[in-house]
Design a protein around this motif. Structure first.
Motif, mmCIF file in Angstrom:
data_model
loop_
_atom_site.group_PDB
_atom_site.id
_atom_site.type_symbol
_atom_site.label_atom_id
_atom_site.label_comp_id
_atom_site.label_asym_id
_atom_site.label_seq_id
_atom_site.Cartn_x
_atom_site.Cartn_y
_atom_site.Cartn_z
ATOM 1 N N SER A 171 0.913 4.102 -3.105
ATOM 2 C CA SER A 171 0.155 5.331 -2.839
ATOM 3 C C SER A 171 0.992 6.515 -2.362
ATOM 4 C CB SER A 171 -0.933 5.046 -1.797
ATOM 5 O OG SER A 171 -0.348 4.597 -0.577
ATOM 6 N N PHE A 209 0.836 -1.209 0.000
ATOM 7 C CA PHE A 209 0.000 0.000 0.000
ATOM 8 C C PHE A 209 0.869 1.258 0.000
ATOM 9 C CE2 PHE A 209 -3.619 -2.664 1.215
ATOM 10 C CZ PHE A 209 -4.651 -2.031 0.542
ATOM 11 N N SER A 243 2.544 -1.014 -9.548
ATOM 12 C CA SER A 243 1.521 -0.406 -8.691
ATOM 13 C C SER A 243 0.362 0.162 -9.483
ATOM 14 C CB SER A 243 2.154 0.718 -7.859
ATOM 15 O OG SER A 243 2.741 1.693 -8.716
ATOM 16 N N TYR A 262 2.457 9.179 -4.623
ATOM 17 C CA TYR A 262 1.546 10.102 -5.300
ATOM 18 C C TYR A 262 0.743 10.970 -4.344
ATOM 19 C CZ TYR A 262 2.629 6.663 -8.878
ATOM 20 O OH TYR A 262 3.290 5.824 -9.738
ATOM 21 N N LEU A 263 0.914 10.748 -3.048
ATOM 22 C CA LEU A 263 0.172 11.531 -2.058
ATOM 23 C C LEU A 263 1.080 12.483 -1.278
ATOM 24 C CD1 LEU A 263 -2.204 8.773 -0.591
ATOM 25 C CD2 LEU A 263 -2.740 10.523 -2.304
#
Length: 334
Positions: free
Chosen positions: A90, A86, A164, A93-94
Motif C-alpha cells: 500500500s 500491508f 501485491s 501507492y499512497l
C-alpha cells in the motif's frame, strides 16, 4: 540532490502555477504507460532466474545477503510479517502521491522539478526491467531458503500469492521486475523531499526513516534483493542529475513555442528596410510641386536700371572713399 540545489531555471516570462487537471492527466498517462511497459518487459523465466541467482551469489560473496535473516524473522513473527506485507502492498501507492499533492499545494516552486525527477527515474527503472528481468527471492525454489510472506499472510489482506496485486489480478503485474527496486527508489524520493522542504523536524526525520523502513520491508518479504534496493537508489540519483537538463530543454521548447506564436507579420507586408510599406498613389492624383513666386511679378529690367524708390548701395568693397559708384549716375546720364 542537484535537482533542487537552486530554483528551477528562470524564464523571461513568469510561469503560471501548474493546473491540477493537467498535472493529474500527465501523471495518469505516465503511470499507465509505465504499467503497460512493465507488462511488455516480461523476459524469459529462465533468464530472470539466472539473473536472480547471480545477484544472490554476488551478495553472499560480499556478505550483503541480509534477505535471509530478515525473511526468517518476518515469516516466524506474524506481528512483523503482516504489517510489512500491508506496507509493501500500500505505501508505495499512497505516500508517493501524497507527497506530490503536498508539493503542489505547499511548495509549488519545487513541484515541477520534483515531478520531473520522479518521472525520469521511473522511466530509467522501466529500462532496467526490460534489460535485466530478475526473479525475486520469493519466487526462487524453496531450496534457496526464502518464503513468500505475501502468500503466507494473504488471508489477512487483499493480495493473493502473486506479489501485491489484488486477488485475481496477478496477471496484470510483472513479477520479474525486481531490478531495480522502485519501491525503494520512490521511498527515497519521498524522503529527500520531506527532509529538504518540510519545516517540521518530526516530518524531516520521518523522511529519513521512510526509505530505510521500505528497504527492510522489501527484503524481509523476499520481494527484492539488497542489490535491488541499491540499484533503486542509483536510479533515483541518475534521475536527479538529469532533472536540471530536462527542465532547461523543456524551457527552450516553451520559449520556441512562444516565439512562434508571437511572430511578426509576413515579410510581404514589410518594406526592404523592415518598415511598413507606404501604398503607391496614382500619378494622376499627385499634387504638383509648388513653385516659388517671382518677386518681379514677371517684369524685367535692363542693365543698371533700378526700381523706383530703390536706394543706392554704399560701396563696401572695390571702391575707395570719396568716389562714386556707377550706380550713383543719374538715370538720364546712362
Amino acid at each position: 540532490m542537484p535537482y533542487s540545489a537552486s530554483a528551477p531555471p528562470q524564464s523571461p516570462v513568469p510561469r503560471a502555477r501548474p493546473r491540477w487537471w493537467t498535472e493529474l492527466t500527465l501523471l495518469v498517462l505516465v503511470y499507465a504507460a509505465y504499467s503497460l511497459g512493465r507488462l511488455l518487459a516480461r523476459g524469459d523465466l529462465s533468464t530472470a532466474v539466472d539473473h536472480g541467482l547471480a545477484i544472490l551469489r554476488v551478495e553472499k560473496a560480499l556478505f550483503l545477503n541480509a534477505e535471509h535473516p530478515l525473511n526468517r524473522l518476518f515469516t516466524s513473527t506474524p506481528a512483523l510479517g503482516i504489517p510489512a506485507d500491508f506496507a509493501y502492498a500500500s505505501l508505495h501507492y499512497l505516500v508517493t502521491p501524497a507527497v506530490l499533492v503536498w508539493l503542489f499545494r505547499r511548495r509549488p516552486a519545487r513541484y515541477r522539478a520534483a515531478r520531473t525527477w520522479l518521472m525520469l527515474s521511473t522511466v530509467l527503472g522501466l529500462a532496467g526491467f526490460t534489460l535485466l528481468p530478475t526473479c525475486p527471492p520469493r519466487l526462487l525454489e524453496a531450496g534457496y531458503g526464502f518464503v513468500d510472506t505475501m502468500a503466507q499472510y494473504s488471508g489477512y489482506g487483499w493480495w493473493g500469492d502473486e506479489a501485491s496485486a489484488p486477488r485475481g489480478l496477478g496477471g496484470m503485474t510483472n513479477q520479474y521486475a525486481a531490478m531495480p527496486s522502485l519501491h525503494v527508489g520512490w521511498a527515497l524520493w519521498c524522503g529527500v523531499l520531506l527532509w529538504r522542504h518540510n519545516r517540521n523536524p518530526l516530518v524531516k526525520w520521518v523522511g529519513v526513516g521512510y526509505p530505510l523502513f521500505i528497504t527492510v520491508v522489501v527484503m524481509g518479504t523476499a520481494n527484492h534483493y539488497f542489490l535491488d534496493a541499491v540499484a533503486g537508489a542509483a536510479v533515483m540519483g541518475v534521475g536527479a542529475l538529469l532533472t536540471r537538463p530536462a527542465l532547461r530543454a523543456a524551457e527552450r521548447v516553451r520559449g520556441a513555442a512562444r516565439a512562434r506564436s508571437e511572430r511578426p507579420p509576413e515579410p510581404s507586408a514589410m518594406s526592404p528596410a523592415g518598415s511598413p510599406s507606404v501604398p503607391s498613389v496614382p500619378a494622376s492624383s499627385r499634387t504638383p510641386p509648388r513653385k516659388d513666386p517671382i518677386v518681379s511679378g514677371g517684369c524685367e529690367t535692363s542693365a543698371g536700371e533700378r526700381f523706383p524708390g530703390q536706394r543706392t548701395r554704399s560701396s563696401t568693397s572695390g571702391t575707395t572713399p570719396g568716389t562714386t559708384s556707377a550706380d550713383d549716375t543719374p538715370a538720364t546720364a546712362r
